[in-house]
Design a protein around this motif. Structure first.
Motif, PDB file in Angstrom:
ATOM      1  N   THR A   6     -25.770 -36.855 -20.653  1.00 62.19           N
ATOM      2  CA  THR A   6     -27.106 -37.244 -21.082  1.00 62.19           C
ATOM      3  C   THR A   6     -27.984 -36.011 -21.175  1.00 62.19           C
ATOM      4  O   THR A   6     -28.057 -35.230 -20.230  1.00 62.19           O
TER       5      THR A   6
ATOM      6  N   ILE B 220     -35.649 -29.174 -20.259  1.00 58.30           N
ATOM      7  CA  ILE B 220     -34.482 -29.925 -20.714  1.00 58.30           C
ATOM      8  C   ILE B 220     -33.343 -29.732 -19.721  1.00 58.30           C
ATOM      9  O   ILE B 220     -33.226 -28.676 -19.092  1.00 58.30           O
TER      10      ILE B 220
ATOM     11  N   GLN C  83     -26.353 -38.914 -10.841  1.00 58.62           N
ATOM     12  CA  GLN C  83     -26.531 -37.828 -11.797  1.00 58.62           C
ATOM     13  C   GLN C  83     -26.090 -36.509 -11.176  1.00 58.62           C
ATOM     14  O   GLN C  83     -26.418 -36.218 -10.034  1.00 58.62           O
TER      15      GLN C  83
ATOM     16  N   ASN D 199     -37.864 -38.346 -22.380  1.00 63.11           N
ATOM     17  CA  ASN D 199     -36.931 -39.137 -23.168  1.00 63.11           C
ATOM     18  C   ASN D 199     -35.531 -38.578 -22.944  1.00 63.11           C
ATOM     19  O   ASN D 199     -35.368 -37.563 -22.267  1.00 63.11           O
ATOM     20  N   LYS D 200     -34.514 -39.234 -23.529  1.00 65.78           N
ATOM     21  CA  LYS D 200     -33.139 -38.779 -23.317  1.00 65.78           C
ATOM     22  C   LYS D 200     -32.252 -39.269 -24.446  1.00 65.78           C
ATOM     23  O   LYS D 200     -32.586 -40.198 -25.173  1.00 65.78           O
TER      24      LYS D 200
ATOM     25  N   HIS E 170     -31.615 -34.894 -21.181  1.00 62.71           N
ATOM     26  CA  HIS E 170     -32.964 -35.338 -20.810  1.00 62.71           C
ATOM     27  C   HIS E 170     -33.952 -34.262 -21.228  1.00 62.71           C
ATOM     28  O   HIS E 170     -33.643 -33.067 -21.141  1.00 62.71           O
ATOM     29  N   TRP E 171     -35.154 -34.676 -21.645  1.00 59.55           N
ATOM     30  CA  TRP E 171     -36.216 -33.706 -21.873  1.00 59.55           C
ATOM     31  C   TRP E 171     -37.546 -34.266 -21.415  1.00 59.55           C
ATOM     32  O   TRP E 171     -37.793 -35.463 -21.484  1.00 59.55           O
ATOM     33  N   HIS E 172     -38.363 -33.373 -20.886  1.00 62.49           N
ATOM     34  CA  HIS E 172     -39.696 -33.707 -20.396  1.00 62.49           C
ATOM     35  C   HIS E 172     -40.678 -32.769 -21.082  1.00 62.49           C
ATOM     36  O   HIS E 172     -40.584 -31.549 -20.933  1.00 62.49           O
TER      37      HIS E 172
END
Length: 146
Positions: A117, A61, A76, A132-133, A119-121
């Motif tokens: 934002t 994350i 970013q 997703n985010k 974000h997670w993987h």
């Protein structure tokens, strides 16, 4: 009568065939699985936030400040990141300052709007990675810096 070598070869061939079949079925069944971790993030201050991700397998994350410039539609700056190694560590709350600096090189970001934002993987042990985010908009950098 077959010798020990022939029997060992037949057994090994059978075992490898079954293993290959199980790997193929596991790989194909990954298309039926849709991981859907959920997350919440609350911005308490520009440098302080609380997050609460839920996931399975290993989870990477990060929180990024995202903004537009005339040259690039998306810029970013990573402010914080973490790796959650297992499901039992996925629910947590933390108050921390940003891990990485949000630096304006020059004066091009003064007064500019940006989004925070999360974000997670999801990185499963096997199969495809899922990302997703959550985007939180409405933040603005100050017109004057110290």
């Amino acid at each position: 009568m077959h010798s020990f070598g022939y029997r060992a070869n037949a057994l090994l061939t059978f075992a490898v065939t079954i293993l290959a079949l199980m790997c193929t079925i596991g790989s194909l069944s990954d298309n039926l699985n849709t991981p859907s971790p959920s997350a919440q993030i609350e911005i308490l201050n520009i440098n302080w936030f609380q997050k609460q991700p839920h996931g399975n397998d290993e989870l990477f994350i990060f929180v990024a400040a995202e903004y537009e410039t005339p040259k690039n539609a998306l810029n970013q700056v990573s402010l914080w990141d973490a790796i959650i190694p297992a499901k039992e560590f996925a629910k947590f709350s933390i108050h921390t300052s940003n891990k990485y600096r949000f630096i304006d090189q020059g004066h091009s970001l003064r007064g500019k709007e940006f989004n925070l934002t999360l974000h997670w993987h999801v990185m499963p042990k096997t199969g495809k990675m899922f990302a997703n985010k959550i985007v939180m908009s409405g933040y603005r950098l100050p017109e004057d810096y110290r």
